[in-house]
Write an enzyme that holds these catalytic residues in place. Structure first.
Site, short mmCIF file in Angstrom:
data_model
loop_
_atom_site.label_atom_id
_atom_site.label_comp_id
_atom_site.label_asym_id
_atom_site.label_seq_id
_atom_site.Cartn_x
_atom_site.Cartn_y
_atom_site.Cartn_z
N ALA A 110 -12.73 72.01 73.20
CA ALA A 110 -13.09 72.38 74.54
C ALA A 110 -14.64 72.73 74.79
O ALA A 110 -14.93 72.27 75.94
CB ALA A 110 -12.11 73.39 75.09
N THR A 111 -15.24 73.18 74.04
CA THR A 111 -16.64 73.44 74.05
C THR A 111 -17.43 71.96 74.48
O THR A 111 -18.26 72.10 75.48
CB THR A 111 -17.48 74.12 72.93
OG1 THR A 111 -16.84 75.58 72.78
CG2 THR A 111 -18.75 74.45 72.86
N THR A 165 -17.50 59.25 64.46
CA THR A 165 -16.21 59.14 63.73
C THR A 165 -15.16 60.03 64.21
O THR A 165 -15.33 61.24 64.20
CB THR A 165 -16.45 58.98 62.22
OG1 THR A 165 -17.47 58.02 61.77
CG2 THR A 165 -14.98 58.62 61.42
N SER A 200 -8.31 72.05 74.00
CA SER A 200 -8.54 72.48 72.71
C SER A 200 -7.30 72.52 71.77
O SER A 200 -6.61 73.13 72.22
CB SER A 200 -9.22 73.82 72.67
OG SER A 200 -9.51 74.41 71.45
N HIS A 230 -6.83 74.24 68.81
CA HIS A 230 -6.49 75.26 68.23
C HIS A 230 -5.87 76.53 69.29
O HIS A 230 -5.76 77.62 68.65
CB HIS A 230 -7.57 75.74 67.41
CG HIS A 230 -8.84 76.38 67.83
ND1 HIS A 230 -8.99 77.52 67.95
CD2 HIS A 230 -9.75 75.87 68.73
CE1 HIS A 230 -10.15 77.79 68.57
NE2 HIS A 230 -10.51 76.63 68.85
N CYS A 252 -19.50 91.02 71.94
CA CYS A 252 -20.48 91.52 71.08
C CYS A 252 -21.62 90.63 70.76
O CYS A 252 -21.25 89.41 70.05
CB CYS A 252 -19.78 92.06 69.84
SG CYS A 252 -20.75 92.61 68.60
N1 PMP Z 1 -12.61 77.18 76.89
C1 PMP Z 1 -11.80 78.24 77.16
C2 PMP Z 1 -10.98 78.71 77.97
C3 PMP Z 1 -11.64 78.72 75.70
O1 PMP Z 1 -10.58 79.76 75.61
C4 PMP Z 1 -11.99 78.49 74.62
C5 PMP Z 1 -12.06 79.09 73.20
N2 PMP Z 1 -12.27 80.35 73.21
C6 PMP Z 1 -13.05 77.31 74.88
C7 PMP Z 1 -13.27 76.67 75.95
C8 PMP Z 1 -14.01 76.71 73.61
O2 PMP Z 1 -12.89 75.98 72.93
P1 PMP Z 1 -13.25 75.46 71.35
O3 PMP Z 1 -13.14 76.28 70.43
O4 PMP Z 1 -12.09 74.19 71.27
O5 PMP Z 1 -14.82 74.73 71.34
#
Ligand code: PMP
Length: 379
Positions: free
Chosen positions: A72-73, A241, A201, A203, A328
């Site tokens: 998601a980042t 990829t 995301s 995970h 932190c």
């Molecule tokens: N957005 C939200 C709301 C999240 O909780 C997170 C993960 N903490 C992210 C984005 C980032 O996701 P990823 O670890 O898949 O990059």
């Protein structure tokens, strides 16, 4: 030593056995590259496309509208920076981006990075329950707004955001809508139809780490420019990829989530309620940051007055795995921007922990976690 009870699903959910099993054949030494033209490549490509369909089905989109990313980042960066650069390149004059004050850092930092490119970033405040102030949003979105970015569910406190209002307000002004749905998809019913861009995301929904996706609506008036340049994979939006095993695991997790959505939510809600009941029966003093109907099932943000969160976590570490509500940074504890936006003082924020009861937790976990916490925080 027994493993601690895992209650840190906001950070990462446990991996679903279905995802692990689906991935295993694709780690084979000769599994091939899904972009290669030979039979081995075509088999990998078919597995990727099957997974794309399963994930698209979960969010009510067309598979062709889903672009795989590393998480998601990256999806948030493409949605925000990619849209801003596409606007510049396309001669669109709007230069304001409206975000909520409690977005994930990958949204806030991506948006703030655009200031040097001439964009103004406007933050919408939230109520003390962690839900955005819709009337403030109404005032902040206007004819200059290019994009409104609001998350579906907050990752620190679990608050569910009023996305229908966000869409209504943005559309009235002709603005695009991005939703970071990392903490919602797989936990709540989610339909991407009304949005332009949605970040996912794996995970956070019982799939493997390192894979995610960006839904780019075929109806979006702007298509994000890539933030990375390379081989043109994923319709040019995200070159590189595609990692077959991770995508296959993500797809299997999406399929399982779709089938278990209602049951998972009921289970997670019941465990969180049982845990709170057990804490109360032990006369533990605490306050809930977000009231029940406004939080995603299973998620709890709790403040234990006169108890430092870091110390609770350290002292309970061999029995329960939970996270603090403060960030932190380089060894310095700073109050979480989410709790601060909700009106918490730095002291209140430092007394707040977050827990998440997942599909794989049991009633015994909920009771034992309450026992452990009651012994640590006192009465
Ligand atoms: N957005 C939200 C709301 C999240 O909780 C997170 C993960 N903490 C992210 C984005 C980032 O996701 P990823 O670890 O898949 O990059």
């Amino acid at each position: 030593m027994p493993t601690p009870i895992y209650l840190d699903g906001h950070s990462t959910t446990p991996l679903a056995p279905e995802a692990l099993e689906a991935m295993s054949p694709w780690w084979h030494a000769q599994a091939g590259n899904p972009h290669s033209p030979h039979l081995t490549g075509m088999l990998a490509s078919q597995a990727v496309e099957d997974a794309r369909s399963d994930i698209a089905f979960l969010i009510g989109s067309d598979p062709q509208e889903l672009v795989f990313t590393s998480g998601a980042t990256e999806a948030n960066n493409i949605a925000i920076r990619g849209t801003a650069f596409a606007a510049i390149e396309g001669g669109i004059k709007r230069r304001e981006i409206v975000v909520s004050a409690i977005e994930h850092k990958s949204v806030l930092s991506a948006a703030n990075s655009l200031r040097t490119a001439g964009f103004t970033i406007i933050e919408t405040p939230v109520h003390e329950t962690g839900v955005i102030d819709v009337s403030a949003l109404e005032r902040l979105v206007g004819g200059q707004t290019l994009l409104v970015s609001v998350m579906a569910v907050n990752n620190e406190v679990g608050s569910i955001q009023p996305l229908a209002d966000v869409v209504r307000i943005a559309r009235t002004c002709g603005a695009l809508v991005h939703v970071d749905a990392a903490q919602a998809v797989g936990k709540l019913p989610f339909d991407s139809t009304d949005f332009d861009f949605v970040s996912l995301s794996s995970h956070k929904m019982y799939g493997p780490m390192g894979i995610g996706g960006l839904f780019v609506s075929s109806a979006a008036s702007v298509r994000p420019s890539p933030v990375l340049f390379g081989g043109g994979q994923e319709t040019g939006i995200r070159p590189g990829t595609v990692p077959t095993p991770l995508v296959v695991g993500f797809g299997a997790a999406a399929k399982t989530s779709r089938m278990q959505l209602g049951g998972d939510a009921a289970h997670a809600r019941a465990l969180a309620a049982l845990f709170l009941e057990e804490l109360r029966s032990r006369q533990v003093q605490f306050t809930e940051s977000v009231p029940e109907p406004q939080r995603v099932p299973g998620s709890l943000s709790l403040r234990f007055p006169n108890n430092d969160a870091m110390s609770i976590i350290a002292r309970s570490g061999d029995r329960i795995a939970i996270s603090e509500g403060s960030a932190c940074n380089s060894g310095q504890i700073t109050a979480s921007h989410v709790l601060t936006a909700m009106g918490f003082t730095p002291l209140e924020a430092s007394e707040t922990v977050r827990l998440y009861f997942s599909r794989y937790n049991s009633e015994t976990d909920a009771i034992e976690a309450a026992v452990a916490l009651s012994e640590i925080v006192g009465r």
